[in-house]
Every structure is written in structure tokens, then in C-alpha cells.
Design a protein around this motif. Structure first.
Motif, PDB file in Angstrom:
ATOM      1  N   GLU A 122       0.827  -1.204   0.000  1.00 42.64           N
ATOM      2  CA  GLU A 122       0.000   0.000   0.000  1.00 42.64           C
ATOM      3  C   GLU A 122       0.865   1.260   0.000  1.00 42.64           C
ATOM      4  OE1 GLU A 122      -2.793  -0.023   3.178  1.00 42.64           O
ATOM      5  OE2 GLU A 122      -3.888  -1.793   2.457  1.00 42.64           O
ATOM      6  N   GLU A 123       2.034   1.180   0.600  1.00 40.02           N
ATOM      7  CA  GLU A 123       2.940   2.326   0.610  1.00 40.02           C
ATOM      8  C   GLU A 123       3.418   2.655  -0.808  1.00 40.02           C
ATOM      9  OE1 GLU A 123       5.505   5.431   2.111  1.00 40.02           O
ATOM     10  OE2 GLU A 123       3.589   4.509   2.657  1.00 40.02           O
ATOM     11  N   ASP A 124       3.682   1.620  -1.620  1.00 40.34           N
ATOM     12  CA  ASP A 124       4.065   1.847  -3.014  1.00 40.34           C
ATOM     13  C   ASP A 124       2.931   2.530  -3.776  1.00 40.34           C
ATOM     14  OD1 ASP A 124       6.727   0.501  -3.094  1.00 40.34           O
ATOM     15  OD2 ASP A 124       5.543  -1.265  -2.599  1.00 40.34           O
ATOM     16  N   THR A 125       1.712   2.082  -3.545  1.00 42.56           N
ATOM     17  CA  THR A 125       0.547   2.708  -4.186  1.00 42.56           C
ATOM     18  C   THR A 125       0.424   4.165  -3.776  1.00 42.56           C
ATOM     19  OG1 THR A 125      -0.656   0.610  -4.293  1.00 42.56           O
ATOM     20  CG2 THR A 125      -1.962   2.630  -4.419  1.00 42.56           C
ATOM     21  N   ARG A 126       0.643   4.453  -2.504  1.00 44.99           N
ATOM     22  CA  ARG A 126       0.557   5.831  -2.024  1.00 44.99           C
ATOM     23  C   ARG A 126       1.625   6.711  -2.668  1.00 44.99           C
ATOM     24  NH1 ARG A 126       2.732   9.365   1.072  1.00 44.99           N
ATOM     25  NH2 ARG A 126       4.489   8.018   1.592  1.00 44.99           N
ATOM     26  N   ILE A 127       2.834   6.192  -2.790  1.00 42.70           N
ATOM     27  CA  ILE A 127       3.936   6.953  -3.391  1.00 42.70           C
ATOM     28  C   ILE A 127       3.648   7.252  -4.853  1.00 42.70           C
ATOM     29  CG2 ILE A 127       6.350   6.785  -4.121  1.00 42.70           C
ATOM     30  CD1 ILE A 127       6.874   5.262  -1.481  1.00 42.70           C
ATOM     31  N   ASP A 129       0.645   7.358  -6.346  1.00 37.73           N
ATOM     32  CA  ASP A 129      -0.472   8.305  -6.410  1.00 37.73           C
ATOM     33  C   ASP A 129       0.016   9.731  -6.156  1.00 37.73           C
ATOM     34  OD1 ASP A 129      -2.305   6.358  -7.006  1.00 37.73           O
ATOM     35  OD2 ASP A 129      -3.081   6.164  -4.956  1.00 37.73           O
ATOM     36  N   GLN A 130       0.906   9.896  -5.179  1.00 38.62           N
ATOM     37  CA  GLN A 130       1.420  11.225  -4.857  1.00 38.62           C
ATOM     38  C   GLN A 130       2.264  11.773  -6.001  1.00 38.62           C
ATOM     39  OE1 GLN A 130       0.779  13.185  -1.986  1.00 38.62           O
ATOM     40  NE2 GLN A 130       1.631  14.662  -3.452  1.00 38.62           N
ATOM     41  N   HIS A 138      -3.040  12.720 -12.053  1.00 37.74           N
ATOM     42  CA  HIS A 138      -3.772  11.644 -11.389  1.00 37.74           C
ATOM     43  C   HIS A 138      -5.066  11.304 -12.111  1.00 37.74           C
ATOM     44  CE1 HIS A 138      -5.666   9.346  -8.089  1.00 37.74           C
ATOM     45  NE2 HIS A 138      -4.425   9.065  -7.781  1.00 37.74           N
TER      46      HIS A 138
END
Length: 260
Positions: A122-127, A129-130, A138
Motif C-alpha cells: 500500500e505504501e508503493d501505491t501511495r507513493i 499516487d502522490q 492523477h
């Protein structure tokens, strides 16, 4: 500070770099050290060696002579994965023929951090997306790559580099193909990033926001210092073939170049 000490303390450095292709010398005996956290601009006329220097510093091509070091370590002694975790590059002509979406292109920036023991999270997805939000893409994340405009692709390449979360970011004329609003937005973003940046620029007024400028001419480094130190009337004429002088913007007091 002598050259050896400066190289050891630098985020990225090149010493006596030269590069030739089929007997043609594209870069000759260039040495410079990029300080941690600084924004170094590389300027010069077309064919002066800006892109070649970026590619050498990134390790994309190997120098004919000299060496590049990353945080005091020789680039040739490091694994590509280790380099990619610390350094990202955005080239002028980076393209792909793969049938991928914009989102998938940006997700490639996380590749150096993934392994069997560290799968996608999920951290990779957040990075990711940012990174897309930072370059205002986006809303286009599911668009097919081949449907994107040149400017959208350029912003996607920058997002991919941001998703790498590098300590050092190298950009080769990243505002090519962008309209003026996008140019100003991208340059503002680059200058605000908490990383060391090296950016080749064509527009001298845009380069004024850099901490230091490296001026290239015929494959040589001919000046290195603050923009106001190196962009003298004499240098503008001898290197760029233009006459110029400084003006003060009455709106905010900023100094700008008037070229003719």
C-alpha cells in the motif's frame, strides 16, 4: 577545499570526464562536484554537451576517460539496483512502445525497491499516487500511453522519477513539450523537492532559480558558480552569441536577463 575532499563530500561528482563516439569528442575533461541538497543547472548552446554530461553522471553511458562517484563511491563499483534507489533520471527522448497505461509507466519507478521479500505494498501505491498528483496527472492514470500528448508523457516521466524516491534527481530539459503554465509548475516543483537536483535547461531566465550554474561550451565546462556570477555580458556573448544585461522586475524586485 581541494578536489579530492570536495569529491568525497559531494552527493554526485565527475572527475576529468571525457566522452567520444566514433572519434568525435562530445565531452572533454569536465570536473564538477554537486553538493548535497543543491539545485545545479547546466546551461549552454545546442551541442555543447549538456545531455552527454547528464547521461554520464547518471551512469547511462560510461566515460571514455575519468570517473563518476555517488556519495564518494565510484559509480562503477555499485549495482544498478543500488544506483537506482539513490538516483533517478528524466531524459529528453525517453519513450516506450509497450502497450501500457500512464499508471503502469509511473509504477515502474518503484521497481528498484521491489523484491521477493519486499513485494508491492500500500505504501508503493501511495507513493505512485502522490507522484502523479505532483505533476497533475492523477486524473489520467488509466489512459493508454500511446494516447498521451508529448507534454503529458513528459510529466509522466517526471512522475516515474519521483516515484523512485531518489536522493538525487537528474533532468535533461524537462520542460520540453510543455506549455508555459506547465513549465513554471514543474520547475517550481523541482526546486521544492527535498533532494539534490541537476537540471539541464535551455531558458536562461528559468535557470536563474538554480543555486549554481555549470556553463558548457563545445563539450567543455567553461564556468561554474552562481547565476549572477557566471552569466556576465562577456559570457553571454562568447558562449551564447547574444548581448544581454540585467533588469530588475518592478513587480517583485527579481533580477531577470534581457537578451538581444
Amino acid at each position: 577545499m581541494n578536489a579530492c575532499v570536495e569529491q568525497a563530500c559531494s552527493a554526485l561528482a565527475g572527475v576529468n570526464l571525457s566522452y567520444s563516439v566514433k572519434g568525435a569528442v562530445l565531452l572533454r575533461d569536465v570536473s564538477l562536484a554537486i553538493r548535497p541538497g543543491e539545485n545545479l543547472g547546466i546551461v549552454g548552446p545546442n551541442g555543447s554537451g549538456k545531455s552527454t554530461l547528464i547521461r554520464l553522471l547518471a551512469g547511462i553511458v560510461m566515460p571514455s576517460a575519468g570517473e563518476v562517484s555517488l556519495s564518494g563511491q565510484r559509480l562503477t563499483s555499485l549495482r544498478r539496483r543500488d544506483i537506482a534507489q539513490r538516483l533517478a533520471v528524466v531524459e529528453q527522448q525517453a519513450e516506450t512502445d509497450d502497450a501500457i497505461s500512464l499508471l503502469q509507466a509511473v509504477e515502474l519507478g518503484r521497481t528498484p525497491w521491489l523484491s521477493a521479500l519486499a513485494p508491492w505494498s500500500e505504501e508503493d501505491t501511495r507513493i505512485v499516487d502522490q507522484a502523479m498528483a505532483d505533476v497533475s496527472l492523477h486524473s489520467l492514470r488509466h489512459r493508454a500511453w500511446h494516447t498521451l500528448s508529448g507534454g503529458e508523457r513528459q510529466r509522466a516521466h517526471i512522475a516515474r522519477a519521483l516515484a523512485q524516491r531518489p536522493q538525487i534527481l537528474l533532468l535533461d530539459e524537462p520542460t520540453n513539450h510543455l506549455d508555459i503554465q506547465q513549465q513554471l509548475s514543474i520547475l517550481k516543483l523541482v526546486h521544492q523537492l527535498p533532494v539534490t537536483t541537476v537540471i539541464a535547461l535551455h531558458d536562461l531566465n528559468q535557470a536563474l532559480a538554480c543555486d549554481r550554474l555549470a556553463v558548457m561550451e563545445h563539450g567543455r565546462l567553461v564556468a561554474l558558480g552562481s547565476p549572477f556570477e557566471v552569466l556576465t555580458p562577456e559570457r553571454l556573448h562568447s558562449t551564447f552569441g547574444v548581448h544581454g544585461h540585467w533588469l530588475t522586475d518592478p513587480f517583485d524586485g527579481a533580477r531577470i536577463l534581457r537578451l538581444r
